[in-house]
Scaffold this active site. Structure first.
Site, mmCIF file in Angstrom:
data_model
loop_
_atom_site.group_PDB
_atom_site.id
_atom_site.type_symbol
_atom_site.label_atom_id
_atom_site.label_comp_id
_atom_site.label_asym_id
_atom_site.label_seq_id
_atom_site.Cartn_x
_atom_site.Cartn_y
_atom_site.Cartn_z
ATOM 1 N N GLU A 168 116.951 -14.479 41.258
ATOM 2 C CA GLU A 168 117.149 -13.042 41.108
ATOM 3 C C GLU A 168 115.838 -12.267 40.949
ATOM 4 O O GLU A 168 115.642 -11.541 39.975
ATOM 5 C CB GLU A 168 118.050 -12.762 39.910
ATOM 6 N N GLU A 335 125.331 -19.130 40.858
ATOM 7 C CA GLU A 335 125.780 -18.732 39.522
ATOM 8 C C GLU A 335 127.049 -17.911 39.656
ATOM 9 O O GLU A 335 127.143 -17.025 40.507
ATOM 10 C CB GLU A 335 124.733 -17.893 38.769
#
Length: 590
Positions: A168, A335
Site C-alpha cells: 500500500e 489482505e
C-alpha cells in the site's frame, strides 16, 4: 448446497506485518511516534512495546496459523531493524546481520509447518534516517531501498516463495508526507492548501520513485538476481462512494484517479501478479469519511460492503484483462479482514467476501489466492491496540495469552473443506441478524469524525444494514441460488398495496417487525429470476449485473434491453423473454 468451491491450486493464507507483531527496537519509528502521543490505545495497553513478540516467540502465531491448514504465511522484514544506521555512514545496506538470520530462521519455521512464505520488503515502516532525508520524496531513499531489497532478497531467496516489494505505498506516502498522521509527521501545521499541494507534488513524486524501485527490483530479479522469482505488490483498494453526488463527487473522482489505478498502471509491465488489499467501502463526505448510523462498520470505521469488493475486482479485471502492456496474469487478495473483537460480524464477513471472490472468478478473473488479515490481534498503526482484527483474541493483561475466536474455527473449516456451503452462510448471517434485531452493542474504535482513533472502545449497536453479497449467480452445481432467509420469529404477508405487513411481533415491540423485514431481505441470483406469470423464468446477462428483482415476491415479466439486465420506470429487463412470451414495443414481455 455448495455455494463456492476453491480447488487447488488456489491458496489460502494469513498475513502479518513486522511493525504490528515484532517487539520494538532502538530507532523504531512507530514506537517513537507513539510515545509522542500520536497513537491511540497505546499508553493504556499492557505490554505495549512487546506487540506480539513475534521475533522472540514466532512459534506461537506460526502454530496457530498452520493449524488452520493454510498454504501461505505472509510476513515481512523491518527495514529499520536491519538497517538502523544510514548506509552512507556505514557503507552497508544491512548492518544487523543477527536480525537477518532471525528472519531466515522464521522462514524455515514457516516451511517446516508446510506453509509457503510471502515476504514483504516495505510495509509502512521507514528507518528514521530515511525519513530525515525526506522519505520517498528524496531520490536517494529509493536508491537505498533498492540496494537493501536486493541484499535482503538474496539472503532469503531459498526460503521465500513470493515477494511483495511494497505494501500500500500510496497510503504510506499520503498519510506520512501529506496528512501527517503517520511518522515522521509534518514540519508545519497541516492545512488544506498544504495537503493539496503535497498530493499533487510530493505524493506523485514519491509514488514515481516507489514505482521505479519496484521496477528495478523486478528487472534485477528476473535477470538472474533471484531463482524463479514471483514478484508482486499489495495494493490498497476501497469501494469509494459519494455521500452527496453533487458535493462529494469530485472528491471521489480524484481519489479514484490518484489511488486506484495510477500505481498499478506504472508497474503493470513489471509484475508477475497483483495483490489487492480490500477492507470495505469509504463513504466520502465533505472531504472526509462519513460514519452513518444506518451502515455497518468495522471497529476501525470501514463500512462493510461485499458487493463493493466484487465491484472493485471487476474494475481491475475489466481494465487489465486485455491490456497488452500488463504482464501480470493473475491476482492475489493479499489482505482482507475486519476488526471485530466481539466476533459477531467476522464469520459472515469472511463468507460473504469469499463468495464475492468466487463470483469474480466465474466472471473470468484469475484470482489465485486469498490471504486473510490477520492471525492474532495486534498493533494497528495509529489506531494502536483498540481494533481487533485477529482470528485469535490476545489477552494482553495475561501476558499475551492467545484465545482462538469462533471465526478461527470457521476459517479452519473453510480452508480444510475448500468450500462454502449454504448452511455455513446461513449460520454466519443468523448471528448478525439476531444481534441487529436485538440491538446488541459492540465495540467501536472511531470517533464521529470517522478519522480519529479512540483509546478505549465505545459501544455501537449492530446495524440493520444488510451487507451480504447480492451478486451470486449460481451455486457450484450450476443451479440458481435462492434463499428466503426465514425463521426469525416473525410472520409477514403481502397486504393489498403489495407491501409486506407484520402479523406477529414476538415481544410486542411495534418496530420489531420492521427491523426483521429489513434484515431478512431475500437474495436471489441474477442468472435465473422467477416471474409472477406461470412460474416462467427470465434469464439475465451478464450475470454480475444487479438482479432483476422486487421485494417481497412480486415479479414482472421482463425482456432484454441491449442485452443487459437493468431496470427503469417501465419495469425490469432481462436478456430474453420467458417461454411463451414476446417482447412488446415498450420493452415488456407479453
Amino acid at each position: 448446497m455448495v455455494l463456492a468451491r476453491f480447488p487447488e491450486p488456489f491458496e489460502f493464507g494469513l498475513a502479518t506485518a513486522p511493525a504490528h507483531v515484532e517487539k520494538t527496537y532502538e530507532g523504531d519509528p512507530w514506537q517513537k511516534w507513539a510515545t509522542k502521543g500520536n497513537v491511540a490505545a497505546y499508553s493504556n495497553a499492557p505490554f505495549r512495546d512487546e506487540r506480539l513478540r513475534f521475533l522472540q516467540e514466532p512459534e506461537v502465531d506460526l502454530d496457530l496459523a498452520a493449524k488452520t491448514g493454510i498454504q501461505v504465511f505472509r510476513m515481512g522484514v523491518e527495514w529499520g531493524r536491519l538497517a538502523p544506521q544510514h548506509p552512507a555512514a556505514t557503507g552497508q545496506h544491512i548492518q544487523n546481520r543477527e536480525a537477518l538470520e532471525k528472519y531466515r530462521e522464521i522462514c524455515l519455521m514457516v516451511k517446516a509447518r508446510k506453509m509457503k512464505v510471502m515476504m514483504t520488503l516495505f510495509h509502512h515502516s521507514m528507518p528514521i534516517w530515511a525519513s530525515a532525508d525526506g522519505g520517498w520524496t528524496n531520490e536517494s531513499t529509493a536508491e537505498y531501498f533498492l540496494d537493501f531489497a536486493k541484499e535482503a532478497a538474496s539472503a532469503l531467496s531459498d526460503v521465500v516463495d513470493y515477494w511483495v516489494t511494497f505494501n500500500e505505498p500510496h497510503v504510506f506516502v499520503l498519510l506520512s508526507n501529506c496528512v501527517g498522521v503517520w511518522p515522521p509527521g509534518l514540519s508545519q501545521p497541516p492545512s488544506t492548501t498544504r495537503q493539496l499541494r503535497c498530493v499533487f507534488g510530493d505524493f506523485l513524486a514519491g509514488m514515481d520513485r516507489i514505482a521505479k524501485s519496484h521496477t528495478d527490483f523486478y528487472t534485477w530479479a528476473h535477470s538472474g538476481g533471484l531463482p524463479n522469482p514471483s514478484i508482486g505488490v499489495a495494493h490498497n483498494v476501497a469501494h469509494n462512494v459519494a455521500d452527496n453526488y453533487f458535493l462529494d463527487g469530485l472528491s471521489v473522482a480524484t481519489t479514484e484517479n490518484l489511488m486506484k489505478f495510477k500505481f498499478i498502471d506504472s508497474i503493470k509491465s513489471s509484475a508477475d501478479w497483483i495483490g489487492l488489499n480490500y477492507y470495505g467501502k469509504e463513504i466520502i463526505s465533505k472531504g472526509g469519511v462519513k460514519i452513518d448510523d444506518d451502515v455497518e462498520y468495522s471497529e476501525s470505521g470501514r463500512a462493510i460492503s461485499a458487493d463493493g469488493f466484487f465491484r472493485v475486482l471487476m474494475q481491475f479485471h475489466e481494465k487489465y484483462a486485455n491490456d497488452p502492456k500488463a504482464k501480470f496474469k493473475s491476482y492475489k487478495i493479499t489482505e482482507n479482514g475486519i476488526s471485530d473483537g466481539d466476533d459477531i460480524l467476522r464469520p459472515s464477513y469472511i463468507v460473504e467476501h469469499l463468495l464475492a471472490l468466487r463470483e469474480a472468478q466465474r466472471a473470468g478473473m484469475n484470482i489465485s489466492g486469498y490471504i486473510h488479515w490477520t492471525v492474532s490481534d495486534n498493533w494497528e498503526w495509529a489506531d494502536g491496540y483498540c481494533p481487533k482484527f485477529g482470528l485469535v483474541d490476545v489477552l494482553r493483561h495475561k501476558n499475551l495469552t492467545r484465545v482462538p475466536r469462533g471465526s478461527y474455527h470457521l476459517w479452519t473449516d473453510i480452508v480444510g473443506n475448500r468450500t462454502i456451503s449454504l448452511g455455513t452462510r446461513n449460520r454466519a448471517w443468523r448471528n448478525v441478524a439476531q444481534a441487529a434485531l436485538t440491538k446488541q452493542p459492540r465495540r467501536f474504535c472511531r470517533a464521529s469524525d470517522g478519522v480519529t482513533g479512540l483509546d478505549d472502545a465505545v459501544e455501537r449497536s449492530v446495524s440493520l444494514d444488510d451487507w451480504r453479497f447480492t451478486r451470486l449467480s449460481q451455486a457450484e452445481d450450476g443451479i440458481c441460488y435462492h434463499t428466503p432467509w426465514k425463521g426469525f420469529k416473525v410472520v409477514v404477508e403481502e397486504a393489498e398495496d403489495g407491501q409486506p405487513q407484520c402479523l406477529i411481533s414476538p415481544d410486542g415491540d411495534a418496530t420489531y417487525c420492521k427491523r426483521a423485514l429489513k434484515i431478512q431481505r431475500e437474495l436471489r441470483c441474477p442468472g435465473l429470476i422467477e416471474t409472477s406469470t406461470a412460474g416462467a423464468l427470465c434469464q439475465a446477462t451478464p450475470r454480475y449485473q444487479p438482479s432483476c428483482m422486487r421485494f417481497p415476491t412480486k415479479w414482472k415479466p421482463c425482456c432484454c434491453q441491449n442485452g443487459a439486465c437493468g431496470h427503469g420506470n417501465r419495469g425490469y429487463f432481462a436478456a430474453t423473454c420467458p417461454p411463451g412470451f414476446q417482447k412488446s414495443e415498450d420493452e415488456q414481455c407479453s
